[in-house]
Design a protein around this motif. Structure first.
Motif, PDB file in Angstrom:
ATOM      1  N   THR A 100       0.856  -1.181   0.000  1.00 33.64           N
ATOM      2  CA  THR A 100       0.000   0.000   0.000  1.00 33.64           C
ATOM      3  C   THR A 100       0.892   1.230   0.000  1.00 33.64           C
ATOM      4  O   THR A 100       1.936   1.255   0.653  1.00 33.64           O
ATOM      5  CB  THR A 100      -0.902  -0.002   1.246  1.00 33.64           C
ATOM      6  N   LYS A 101       0.465   2.241  -0.715  1.00 33.87           N
ATOM      7  CA  LYS A 101       1.227   3.495  -0.780  1.00 33.87           C
ATOM      8  C   LYS A 101       0.617   4.491   0.194  1.00 33.87           C
ATOM      9  O   LYS A 101      -0.598   4.634   0.259  1.00 33.87           O
ATOM     10  CB  LYS A 101       1.211   4.035  -2.200  1.00 33.87           C
ATOM     11  N   TYR A 102       1.476   5.177   0.944  1.00 39.64           N
ATOM     12  CA  TYR A 102       1.054   6.163   1.929  1.00 39.64           C
ATOM     13  C   TYR A 102       1.781   7.481   1.688  1.00 39.64           C
ATOM     14  O   TYR A 102       2.961   7.491   1.341  1.00 39.64           O
ATOM     15  CB  TYR A 102       1.376   5.687   3.349  1.00 39.64           C
ATOM     16  N   THR A 103       1.081   8.561   1.927  1.00 41.62           N
ATOM     17  CA  THR A 103       1.682   9.891   1.824  1.00 41.62           C
ATOM     18  C   THR A 103       2.383  10.237   3.140  1.00 41.62           C
ATOM     19  O   THR A 103       2.182   9.578   4.166  1.00 41.62           O
ATOM     20  CB  THR A 103       0.609  10.958   1.549  1.00 41.62           C
ATOM     21  N   GLN A 116      -0.227  10.786   5.800  1.00 44.01           N
ATOM     22  CA  GLN A 116      -0.745   9.550   6.383  1.00 44.01           C
ATOM     23  C   GLN A 116       0.268   8.942   7.351  1.00 44.01           C
ATOM     24  O   GLN A 116      -0.103   8.436   8.409  1.00 44.01           O
ATOM     25  CB  GLN A 116      -1.099   8.555   5.283  1.00 44.01           C
ATOM     26  N   LEU A 117       1.531   8.983   6.994  1.00 39.46           N
ATOM     27  CA  LEU A 117       2.584   8.499   7.875  1.00 39.46           C
ATOM     28  C   LEU A 117       2.603   9.301   9.170  1.00 39.46           C
ATOM     29  O   LEU A 117       2.714   8.742  10.260  1.00 39.46           O
ATOM     30  CB  LEU A 117       3.944   8.594   7.174  1.00 39.46           C
ATOM     31  N   ARG A 134       0.629   8.273  12.236  1.00 38.52           N
ATOM     32  CA  ARG A 134       1.069   7.091  12.994  1.00 38.52           C
ATOM     33  C   ARG A 134       2.291   7.448  13.825  1.00 38.52           C
ATOM     34  O   ARG A 134       3.321   6.809  13.791  1.00 38.52           O
ATOM     35  CB  ARG A 134       1.387   5.937  12.041  1.00 38.52           C
ATOM     36  N   TRP A 174       4.503   4.121  13.162  1.00 42.32           N
ATOM     37  CA  TRP A 174       5.218   3.826  11.931  1.00 42.32           C
ATOM     38  C   TRP A 174       6.381   4.791  11.751  1.00 42.32           C
ATOM     39  O   TRP A 174       6.344   5.945  12.192  1.00 42.32           O
ATOM     40  CB  TRP A 174       4.314   3.987  10.720  1.00 42.32           C
ATOM     41  N   GLY A 180       4.272  -0.670   4.002  1.00 42.37           N
ATOM     42  CA  GLY A 180       3.879   0.201   2.913  1.00 42.37           C
ATOM     43  C   GLY A 180       5.056   0.902   2.279  1.00 42.37           C
ATOM     44  O   GLY A 180       6.206   0.721   2.683  1.00 42.37           O
ATOM     45  N   LEU A 208       6.335   4.788   1.013  1.00 41.20           N
ATOM     46  CA  LEU A 208       6.139   6.232   1.159  1.00 41.20           C
ATOM     47  C   LEU A 208       6.166   6.881  -0.210  1.00 41.20           C
ATOM     48  O   LEU A 208       7.094   6.679  -0.988  1.00 41.20           O
ATOM     49  CB  LEU A 208       7.241   6.816   2.048  1.00 41.20           C
TER      50      LEU A 208
END
Length: 84
Positions: free
Chosen positions: A11-14, A17-18, A21, A30, A81, A83
């Motif tokens: 899954t890709k996270y911005t 979003q990081l 966490r 994370w 994931g 980044l």
């Protein structure tokens, strides 16, 4: 390198979003390193999202140069994931 790091189906996270966490906003903790996001929630060293002077929810790639350990430490954690 862990075998899951060769998998491109993560899954890709911005960065936003990081950042959620970080040990404060959500129960997950994370960190990112070299484009991969690692789940450090279970690490006693990352409780509450702080590991010495480093905060979770961030890309720590550049900060590793100041750490007393090598990138080998990331082998202990699962990649969850990528980044973007």
């Amino acid at each position: 390198m862990k075998s899951e790091e060769r998998n491109t189906n993560f899954t890709k996270y911005t960065r936003s979003q990081l950042a959620l966490r970080n040990g404060q906003d959500k129960t997950s903790i994370w960190i990112a390193y070299k484009g991969y996001i690692y789940d450090v929630t279970e690490s006693r060293l990352w409780k509450k999202g702080l590991h010495y002077e480093h905060w979770a929810g961030q890309d720590l790639t550049e900060e590793l140069a100041d750490a007393p350990h090598s990138a080998e430490v990331f082998r202990k954690f699962s990649v969850i994931g990528i980044l973007i």
